[in-house]
Design an enzyme around this catalytic site. Structure first.
Site, PDB file in Angstrom:
ATOM      1  N   SER A 303       0.845  -1.193   0.000  1.00 46.04           N
ATOM      2  CA  SER A 303       0.000   0.000   0.000  1.00 46.04           C
ATOM      3  C   SER A 303       0.876   1.237   0.000  1.00 46.04           C
ATOM      4  O   SER A 303       2.033   1.201   0.430  1.00 46.04           O
ATOM      5  CB  SER A 303      -0.894   0.032   1.243  1.00 46.04           C
ATOM      6  OG  SER A 303      -0.137   0.420   2.388  1.00 46.04           O
ATOM      7  N   ASP A 304       0.345   2.343  -0.499  1.00 43.91           N
ATOM      8  CA  ASP A 304       0.987   3.625  -0.231  1.00 43.91           C
ATOM      9  C   ASP A 304       0.875   3.844   1.281  1.00 43.91           C
ATOM     10  O   ASP A 304       0.058   3.225   1.970  1.00 43.91           O
ATOM     11  CB  ASP A 304       0.295   4.745  -1.007  1.00 43.91           C
ATOM     12  CG  ASP A 304       1.203   5.943  -1.213  1.00 43.91           C
ATOM     13  OD1 ASP A 304       2.171   6.098  -0.445  1.00 43.91           O
ATOM     14  OD2 ASP A 304       0.948   6.740  -2.121  1.00 43.91           O
ATOM     15  N   CYS A 305       1.705   4.715   1.817  1.00 49.14           N
ATOM     16  CA  CYS A 305       1.830   4.771   3.272  1.00 49.14           C
ATOM     17  C   CYS A 305       0.575   5.317   3.938  1.00 49.14           C
ATOM     18  O   CYS A 305       0.086   6.390   3.604  1.00 49.14           O
ATOM     19  CB  CYS A 305       3.056   5.568   3.663  1.00 49.14           C
ATOM     20  SG  CYS A 305       4.568   4.659   3.290  1.00 49.14           S
TER      21      CYS A 305
END
Length: 782
Positions: A303-305
């Site tokens: 995932s993106d952060c």
């Protein structure tokens, strides 16, 4: 100097990071050992299957995962994974960045040991302007080597590099457009393949199978249709992108597909974006059906952060943290950048919302990548092929030269009235260097930067050619709220030549920050105009920006003799600019994005449509669909030489070889086009043909020239692009030299278009290959 980062990035969010010189001067830390497993110090585990190098990585990973407790499994599902001492498994940090050089962003690398500086290449958009796949590969390769060197020195706790960013630069206001290869899916796709192969240690051409061990692991981000930060109160964290199947198929998804299928990337990062109502990181169709299924991803999905946390906190996609963790993991997410899954995973398991099998599937993918990096093969130092890399392999002469080559090859000459450039250094006795970007080293790096091993600003580059240079910033910053107009005009009037170094900075465009205007900020335009009026000769305007700017005023002003776009050119930017100005390098860069007039800002950034809608006045986006008049077109760029090209048709219609095949398809379909799926892999292979372009440099200077080949349809109806780039090649030509450049054309790939349902078809009838103004008609008839 202190640096503050936000968890919420893959990436950086709205937090501004200022890197002070003190950080680069920090006392050297004592060297430490690189983390690894299955060495002599782990006698109890060396005989276990997960330490057996002869077994496939996935089998080794599955054996290790089977030995973990549930609590240990949950703990491994975040980007900072703790060690498992009883099994000799070291802690691991998944998040490192290598967008255009190793970076302060992330947690996996540090620069306070034996190595305190790394090679800082130009920001990606400028590198893309070279249209040179070989160069892109070499940059990825250099970054990967420097990462391995840091790992061997104990200055890295991970080799999973969350780069490249191959999102399409759809809107000129996007703050992160600077990180991308531009607006064109073909360019972005080819960049993705070249950079990923270089970073991971693959060969530049041939089969996409990555080597064993991987040099580093590349991660293509942010899938998909992500290109909005914060515009008019609409933030990326909660934005739901309404995207057609047609635009996904022919614009947003191709670079990611190429990353995986042709580049062999071992990771894809899903975006914050909601896509047609479903968060990207919760879409099983995207993560499992497309990435892992249709494209065959051999690796993991991250995932993106904080994207998982945002599904609940910002998007309200699921009611509880446990439900949110479950929907992501079951959709095919393997790793959460952040702590949300680690914090709520056990409760989700205890509540029966995820199973141990769900975790095992993700963890096997994660540990398999660590196995492929050689982290379970004992001490990496001294082991082939990367064990010998160390401090001497960082900031090498080759890498520094490569940074200069990329910068000077990417610079785009936009205007050159009456051949004012190149300048004769012997004839320039004095110069005025004016502008906020003339002597600011931070503007060279753009975002996602690390400590450069050396830096040359435009002012320093100019001073190497001209003895008497008078410098004035002119503005208090690129925002230019205050301009010393009178002083700048006076400086210009007293010098033989005047150079203006204007543009943008990370305060106008960056992650978390979109622009609202395409004009130069503040009082820059009035300052440039006043200086040009006062100067003895037409001035030279150098623009250091990520995205495009509307400089119509400069284009039309005869007192502004030349305009160069230099992007954010990296550590060697000042040298590269000076070499172009004084003719030691013949500019050959081409714009990888359309430069729009400022009136384009009336179009909402939230409108994701690529194609124009004449009924509503929507103008469309990119050179493929924009119906307005651009300031500069995609692919535009001047040279100091006159270069011509001619398509060599070679006789008969090359599509004729597929006549019998296509006739059979026509009998079945009865439509005005052929379905690519119906043609099949073997049929597509039969339809391929070569196209040759004769290119000549008529002088007066040697130089590199980018040959861009486009496809044009007879009309742009039914959602067809006005034209579509199908390939490009870089060719060095001496003055007067002629060369033949060969393109391998695949109609299934290059001549197809996406229908509204996303299906690819090849229209019957005529298609036109174009290079410059030269065309070659090719007809597909039954």
């Amino acid at each position: 100097m202190a640096a503050t980062t936000s968890r919420r990035t893959g990436t950086l969010v709205t937090t501004t990071i200022i890197v002070m010189p003190a950080l680069l001067l920090m006392a050297l830390a004592s060297a430490s050992d690189p983390p690894f497993s299955c060495g002599p110090s782990s006698p109890t585990t060396r005989g276990l299957p997960f330490c057996d190098r002869s077994l496939p990585a996935a089998r080794r990973a599955a054996d290790l995962v089977a030995r973990l407790t549930v609590a240990e499994k949950v703990a491994q599902l975040g980007d900072e994974a703790p060690g498992v001492p009883r099994l000799g498994v070291p802690a691991y940090k998944w998040w490192s960045e290598g967008l255009h050089g190793l970076s302060f962003w992330g947690h996996g690398m540090r620069f306070n040991g034996t190595v305190t500086g790394v090679t800082s290449f130009p920001q990606v958009l400028l590198t893309a302007a070279t249209f040179d796949q070989g160069l892109w590969f070499r940059i990825g390769q250099a970054i990967g080597r420097e990462a391995r060197a840091l790992y061997n020195l104990g200055q890295a706790q991970g080799l999973t590099i969350w780069s490249p960013n191959v999102n399409i630069f759809r809107d000129p206001r996007w703050g992160r457009g600077q990180e991308t290869p531009g607006e064109d899916p073909t360019t972005a796709s080819k960049y993705a393949v070249a950079f990923v192969r270089g970073l991971q240690g693959s060969s530049a051409t041939g089969a996409p199978a990555p080597p064993s061990p991987l040099q580093t692991s590349a991660c293509c981000k942010h899938a998909t249709a992500y290109d909005l930060e914060d515009w008019n109160g609409v933030a990326r964290y909660s934005f739901n992108a309404r995207v057609t199947a047609q635009d996904l198929a022919d614009t947003f998804n191709p670079p990611f597909r190429s990353c995986v299928v042709d580049g062999g990337a071992s990771c894809v990062m899903c975006a914050y974006t909601g896509i047609n109502g479903v968060p990207a990181c919760a879409s099983s169709d995207l993560l499992t059906g497309t990435f892992k299924g249709a494209w065959g991803l051999d690796g993991y999905v991250s995932s993106d952060c904080d994207a998982v946390a945002l599904m609940r906190d910002a998007q309200r996609y699921r009611p509880t943290p446990e439900d949110t963790v479950a929907v992501a993991l079951k959709a095919g997410l393997d790793l959460n950048c952040g702590t949300y899954t680690q914090e709520h995973g056990m409760a989700a398991f205890q509540q029966g919302k995820i199973t141990e099998k769900d975790m095992d599937k993700a963890l096997t993918n994660l540990f398999a990548v660590r196995m492929r990096l050689g982290h379970f093969d004992g001490d990496p130092r001294g082991a082939a092929p990367y064990g010998g890399l160390g401090a001497a392999d960082v900031c090498t002469a080759d890498h520094r030269n490569l940074a200069l080559e990329a910068a000077q090859d990417g610079i785009v000459l936009l205007k050159n009235d009456r051949g004012i450039l190149p300048l004769n250094r012997a004839a320039v006795g004095s110069a005025a260097a004016i502008g906020p970007n003339a002597n600011d080293p931070t503007v060279l790096t753009g975002n996602y930067f690390g400590p450069p091993c050396e830096t040359t600003t435009p002012l320093k580059g100019l001073q190497a050619y001209v003895r008497d240079v008078r410098f004035l910033a002119g503005c208090d910053s690129p925002a230019c709220g205050y301009a010393a107009t009178a002083a700048a005009a006076a400086a210009a009037s007293s010098a033989e030549y005047t150079f203006l170094f204007m543009g943008l900075s990370q305060k106008q465009e960056s992650e978390g920050l979109d622009r609202t205007s395409l004009l130069l900020p503040g009082k820059q335009q009035s300052l440039v105009t006043a200086v040009a009026a006062a100067a003895k000769r037409p001035v030279i305007l150098v623009l250091l920006t990520g995205g495009p700017v509307d400089v119509t005023f400069a284009q039309n002003n005869p007192k502004i003799g030349a305009i160069l776009w230099a992007g954010y050119p990296g550590q060697a930017g000042g040298v590269a600019i000076a070499r172009v100005l004084f003719g030691d390098h013949n500019p050959g860069g081409r714009l990888p994005v359309t430069w729009y007039p400022d009136e384009f800002t009336k179009v909402p950034m939230t409108d994701m449509r690529m194609r124009a809608d004449p009924a509503t006045g929507y103008p469309g986006r990119s050179y493929r669909f924009y119906t307005g008049k651009p300031l500069y077109k995609f692919g535009y760029g001047l040279s100091y030489s006159k270069v011509s090209h001619r398509l060599v048709a070679g006789g008969k219609n090359p599509a004729a070889s597929g006549t019998s095949l296509l006739a059979g398809l026509t009998a079945r379909s009865g439509t005005s086009y052929y379905h690519v799926d119906d043609i099949g892999e073997d049929g597509c292979e039969q339809l391929k043909f070569p196209a040759e372009v004769e290119v000549q440099n008529h002088g007066p200077m040697d130089g590199k020239h980018s040959v861009l080949m486009f496809l044009r349809w007879p009309n742009a109806t039914d959602g067809r692009p006005a034209s579509q780039l199908i390939g490009f090649q870089k060719q060095h030509l001496k003055a007067g030299e002629k060369a033949s450049v060969r393109f391998n054309v695949s109609p299934c790939e290059h001549f197809s278009r996406a229908r509204e349902d996303g299906k690819k078809v090849i229209d019957k009838g005529s298609h036109f290959l174009m290079v410059g103004k030269d065309e070659w008609e090719i007809s597909f008839e039954p």
